[in-house]
Design a protein around this motif. Structure first.
Motif, PDB file in Angstrom:
ATOM      1  N   HIS A 185      -0.077  11.243  19.677  1.00 29.12           N
ATOM      2  CA  HIS A 185      -0.662  11.644  18.396  1.00 29.12           C
ATOM      3  C   HIS A 185       0.317  12.479  17.573  1.00 29.12           C
ATOM      4  CE1 HIS A 185      -5.045  11.069  20.004  1.00 29.12           C
ATOM      5  NE2 HIS A 185      -4.492   9.935  19.607  1.00 29.12           N
ATOM      6  N   ASP A 186       1.038  13.394  18.234  1.00 24.20           N
ATOM      7  CA  ASP A 186       2.014  14.233  17.522  1.00 24.20           C
ATOM      8  C   ASP A 186       3.105  13.381  16.886  1.00 24.20           C
ATOM      9  OD1 ASP A 186       0.663  16.508  18.168  1.00 24.20           O
ATOM     10  OD2 ASP A 186       2.105  17.246  19.639  1.00 24.20           O
ATOM     11  N   ASP A 187       3.570  12.363  17.611  1.00 23.57           N
ATOM     12  CA  ASP A 187       4.640  11.518  17.072  1.00 23.57           C
ATOM     13  C   ASP A 187       4.189  10.779  15.817  1.00 23.57           C
ATOM     14  OD1 ASP A 187       6.391  12.313  19.011  1.00 23.57           O
ATOM     15  OD2 ASP A 187       6.204  10.516  20.254  1.00 23.57           O
ATOM     16  N   VAL A 188       2.917  10.405  15.779  1.00 28.66           N
ATOM     17  CA  VAL A 188       2.386   9.760  14.576  1.00 28.66           C
ATOM     18  C   VAL A 188       2.354  10.763  13.427  1.00 28.66           C
ATOM     19  CG1 VAL A 188       0.340   8.715  13.522  1.00 28.66           C
ATOM     20  CG2 VAL A 188       1.036   8.048  15.835  1.00 28.66           C
ATOM     21  N   LEU A 189       1.842  11.971  13.705  1.00 29.72           N
ATOM     22  CA  LEU A 189       1.753  12.998  12.666  1.00 29.72           C
ATOM     23  C   LEU A 189       3.132  13.399  12.151  1.00 29.72           C
ATOM     24  CD1 LEU A 189      -1.026  15.252  14.241  1.00 29.72           C
ATOM     25  CD2 LEU A 189      -1.260  13.806  12.211  1.00 29.72           C
ATOM     26  N   ASP A 191       5.821  11.493  12.299  1.00 24.71           N
ATOM     27  CA  ASP A 191       6.605  10.308  11.946  1.00 24.71           C
ATOM     28  C   ASP A 191       7.898  10.265  12.772  1.00 24.71           C
ATOM     29  OD1 ASP A 191       6.999   7.937  10.611  1.00 24.71           O
ATOM     30  OD2 ASP A 191       8.099   8.864   8.954  1.00 24.71           O
ATOM     31  N   ALA A 192       7.769  10.558  14.076  1.00 25.48           N
ATOM     32  CA  ALA A 192       8.926  10.633  14.969  1.00 25.48           C
ATOM     33  C   ALA A 192       9.478   9.249  15.277  1.00 25.48           C
ATOM     34  CB  ALA A 192       8.539  11.347  16.261  1.00 25.48           C
ATOM     35  N   ASP A 193      10.797   9.175  15.501  1.00 23.84           N
ATOM     36  CA  ASP A 193      11.451   7.915  15.840  1.00 23.84           C
ATOM     37  C   ASP A 193      11.729   7.787  17.324  1.00 23.84           C
ATOM     38  OD1 ASP A 193      11.583   7.076  13.165  1.00 23.84           O
ATOM     39  OD2 ASP A 193      13.396   8.272  12.829  1.00 23.84           O
ATOM     40  N   THR A 194      11.908   8.921  18.006  1.00 17.18           N
ATOM     41  CA  THR A 194      12.252   8.884  19.423  1.00 17.18           C
ATOM     42  C   THR A 194      11.386   9.867  20.209  1.00 17.18           C
ATOM     43  OG1 THR A 194      13.978  10.580  19.170  1.00 17.18           O
ATOM     44  CG2 THR A 194      14.648   8.260  18.970  1.00 17.18           C
ATOM     45  N   ARG A 195      11.303   9.618  21.504  1.00 14.25           N
ATOM     46  CA  ARG A 195      10.602  10.514  22.428  1.00 14.25           C
ATOM     47  C   ARG A 195      11.194  10.257  23.811  1.00 14.25           C
ATOM     48  NH1 ARG A 195       7.597  15.025  22.584  1.00 14.25           N
ATOM     49  NH2 ARG A 195       6.445  14.310  20.739  1.00 14.25           N
ATOM     50  N   SER A 200       9.969   6.082  20.061  1.00 18.72           N
ATOM     51  CA  SER A 200       8.593   6.559  20.171  1.00 18.72           C
ATOM     52  C   SER A 200       7.644   5.373  20.055  1.00 18.72           C
ATOM     53  CB  SER A 200       8.288   7.589  19.079  1.00 18.72           C
ATOM     54  OG  SER A 200       8.446   7.013  17.796  1.00 18.72           O
ATOM     55  N   LEU A 201       6.445   5.508  20.608  1.00 22.87           N
ATOM     56  CA  LEU A 201       5.497   4.394  20.607  1.00 22.87           C
ATOM     57  C   LEU A 201       5.126   3.976  19.190  1.00 22.87           C
ATOM     58  CD1 LEU A 201       3.767   2.472  22.280  1.00 22.87           C
ATOM     59  CD2 LEU A 201       1.960   4.202  22.265  1.00 22.87           C
ATOM     60  N   ASN A 202       4.965   4.960  18.298  1.00 21.41           N
ATOM     61  CA  ASN A 202       4.613   4.629  16.916  1.00 21.41           C
ATOM     62  C   ASN A 202       5.730   3.856  16.224  1.00 21.41           C
ATOM     63  OD1 ASN A 202       5.661   7.454  17.245  1.00 21.41           O
ATOM     64  ND2 ASN A 202       5.958   7.254  15.036  1.00 21.41           N
ATOM     65  N   ALA A 203       6.981   4.155  16.591  1.00 21.55           N
ATOM     66  CA  ALA A 203       8.107   3.437  15.990  1.00 21.55           C
ATOM     67  C   ALA A 203       8.214   2.025  16.544  1.00 21.55           C
ATOM     68  CB  ALA A 203       9.408   4.196  16.243  1.00 21.55           C
ATOM     69  N   VAL A 204       7.820   1.850  17.824  1.00 22.49           N
ATOM     70  CA  VAL A 204       7.957   0.545  18.476  1.00 22.49           C
ATOM     71  C   VAL A 204       6.758  -0.361  18.203  1.00 22.49           C
ATOM     72  CG1 VAL A 204       8.127  -0.623  20.718  1.00 22.49           C
ATOM     73  CG2 VAL A 204       9.438   1.472  20.297  1.00 22.49           C
ATOM     74  N   LEU A 209      -1.657   1.522  16.752  1.00 19.55           N
ATOM     75  CA  LEU A 209      -1.722   1.308  18.199  1.00 19.55           C
ATOM     76  C   LEU A 209      -1.384   2.588  18.960  1.00 19.55           C
ATOM     77  CD1 LEU A 209      -2.525  -0.981  20.021  1.00 19.55           C
ATOM     78  CD2 LEU A 209      -0.109  -1.608  20.237  1.00 19.55           C
ATOM     79  N   ALA A 210      -0.482   3.400  18.410  1.00 20.21           N
ATOM     80  CA  ALA A 210      -0.127   4.668  19.049  1.00 20.21           C
ATOM     81  C   ALA A 210      -1.327   5.613  19.080  1.00 20.21           C
ATOM     82  CB  ALA A 210       1.041   5.326  18.320  1.00 20.21           C
ATOM     83  N   VAL A 211      -2.071   5.673  17.970  1.00 19.47           N
ATOM     84  CA  VAL A 211      -3.268   6.520  17.919  1.00 19.47           C
ATOM     85  C   VAL A 211      -4.317   6.011  18.899  1.00 19.47           C
ATOM     86  CG1 VAL A 211      -5.207   7.249  16.477  1.00 19.47           C
ATOM     87  CG2 VAL A 211      -2.886   7.307  15.554  1.00 19.47           C
ATOM     88  N   LEU A 212      -4.533   4.703  18.921  1.00 20.91           N
ATOM     89  CA  LEU A 212      -5.524   4.120  19.829  1.00 20.91           C
ATOM     90  C   LEU A 212      -5.137   4.338  21.291  1.00 20.91           C
ATOM     91  CD1 LEU A 212      -6.321   0.776  17.957  1.00 20.91           C
ATOM     92  CD2 LEU A 212      -7.818   2.769  18.204  1.00 20.91           C
ATOM     93  N   ALA A 213      -3.842   4.251  21.582  1.00 22.62           N
ATOM     94  CA  ALA A 213      -3.377   4.486  22.951  1.00 22.62           C
ATOM     95  C   ALA A 213      -3.647   5.928  23.360  1.00 22.62           C
ATOM     96  CB  ALA A 213      -1.890   4.170  23.070  1.00 22.62           C
ATOM     97  N   GLY A 214      -3.415   6.869  22.435  1.00 17.76           N
ATOM     98  CA  GLY A 214      -3.724   8.268  22.716  1.00 17.76           C
ATOM     99  C   GLY A 214      -5.205   8.484  22.956  1.00 17.76           C
TER     100      GLY A 214
END
Length: 427
Positions: A185-189, A191-195, A200-204, A209-214
């Motif tokens: 969720h943080d990566d979505v908020l 707008d992160a590219d890596t983790r 990051s899942l949101n970038a990939v 889908l990243a929010v739903l996965a969280g």
């Protein structure tokens, strides 16, 4: 003689604080007292009057393989022990962590392949990280073992012991699922590219889908939590999720005054980082039938370890590199997020305040802020504040009831060792 004997239980909080300050050279004492005054504004919203009812479950569990290194180290902590054998906290629970990691991967399987792939993204071999939080919780579970008062071959005691450990492992699994969900969720908020060094899942896979996965991970954590059938533990970890949301909201909606308040920063940091590990440590104690005092010590350890961890994270955002951190350095300040190093720099250079007030959304203002930070003691003072919280975490372990069991002592030394690793890490 037990490693953890000899620490006076009378007024230990004041004693440990004063002892640490006044062991320093006189010219540093006043500065450290100022750091303590900053941190003492922090309130954890913890009710120390909770009581644990029912039987205590007696358990003796031999940990997985561990490496005992003969080198003597001098801890810069609140421990009364002058020196001790260094232990590797992660090696002690390595075998158990492997089993736990496998269970985590099986728990996030979903009927929809795309959701399953997203949910297990950070549970895959090679990208799962060190599993810092489960390590802390498994070590805490052993550190809080009660002395055995029944015959060693008593089958009933052994069965209760195995059940207790399984329930405590479940807390570690729940904690890791909540943690990974918060990262997604943080990566979505942000707008992160890596983790963790990968995309990051949101970038990939995209934000949705990243929010739903969280959300899916949180739902699986709730199912596992309900299976424990312990209302106080359920309440604790439900509060953690509330704190994660509250902390993120605090970060997004700060006023100018709040943004420059150390008290506000520490409260937000507790909600976003320290609440999860502190309340999970308390849950481990509650499941073991520990007293409210021991449960509070477990909570204090987690709280101060979490705060120290985040303070060093804030330092590394300025001093680390993208390769060592697995993310872009200077990410906080470039997103306009004000952390402890900048807050301390403002105390030394008030002229930095209007620069920060403008929002740090211009490259010129970021460069100016970095220039002031470089001339200040902001980085050093943040490290000192992290050291102070590491000392308090160590003190909480030192204050646990005496126990001569070798596994208990090793786990307690490992928990103290973790406080030092947190403040000396470079990633």
């Amino acid at each position: 003689m037990s490693l953890f004997r000899g620490l006076s239980r009378i007024s230990r909080s004041s004693y440990n604080q004063c002892r640490w300050i006044y062991s320093l050279p006189r010219h540093q004492q006043q500065h450290q007292q100022q750091i303590y005054s900053h941190s003492n504004h922090f309130v954890s919203h913890f009710d120390s009057n909770h009581k644990v009812l029912g039987c205590r479950i007696i358990y003796s569990w031999i940990s997985g393989t561990f490496n005992s290194i003969g080198q003597q180290v001098q801890y810069q902590s609140s421990s009364m022990v002058d020196s001790t054998e260094q232990v590797d906290p992660f090696s002690i629970v390595a075998d158990e962590l492997s089993i736990l990691a496998e269970r985590l991967r099986s728990m996030v399987v979903a009927e929809v392949p795309k959701l399953a792939s997203a949910a297990e993204y950070f549970f895959k071999l090679g990208v799962e990280g060190k599993r810092f939080r489960p390590t802390v919780l498994l070590l805490m579970a052993t550190a809080l073992n009660l002395p055995i008062s029944a015959p060693a071959l008593d089958k009933g005691v052994h069965m209760l012991s195995t059940e207790l450990r399984t329930r405590q492992q479940c807390i570690a699994e729940i904690t890791e699922m909540i943690h990974v969900a918060s990262l997604l969720h943080d990566d979505v908020l942000d707008d992160a590219d890596t983790r963790r060094g990968i995309g990051s899942l949101n970038a990939v896979m995209g934000n949705k889908l990243a929010v739903l996965a969280g959300d899916f991970l949180l739902s699986r954590a709730c199912v596992a939590l309900a299976s424990l059938k312990n209302t106080e533990v359920v309440s604790l970890l439900a509060t953690v999720v509330e704190h994660l949301v509250t902390g993120e909201t605090m970060q997004m909606t700060t006023t100018s005054e709040q943004r420059l308040s150390m008290e506000y920063y520490l409260q937000k940091t507790y909600y976003k980082t320290a609440s999860l590990i502190s309340n999970s440590c308390k849950a481990i104690a509650l499941l073991a039938g520990q007293t409210s005092e021991v449960s509070m010590l477990a909570f204090d350890y987690g709280k101060n370890l979490g705060l120290a961890f985040q303070l060093i994270d804030d330092v590394l955002d300025f001093t680390g590199t993208s390769s060592s951190l697995g993310k872009g350095s200077l990410s906080d300040i470039r997103h306009g997020i004000v952390t402890a190093p900048i807050l301390f720099a403002i105390e030394e250079f008030p002229e930095l305040r209007p620069v920060v007030d403008r929002g740090l959304d211009k490259p010129g203002d970021v460069d100016l802020a970095l220039d002031y930070l470089g001339r200040s003691r902001g980085i050093q003072r943040t490290r000192e504040l992290a050291q102070k919280h590491a000392n308090l975490a160590s003190s909480a372990i030192d204050s646990l009831p005496d126990n001569d069991d070798e596994d208990v002592q090793i786990s307690r030394r490992a928990l103290v060792e973790l406080t030092q690793r947190v403040i000396t890490r470079n990633k």
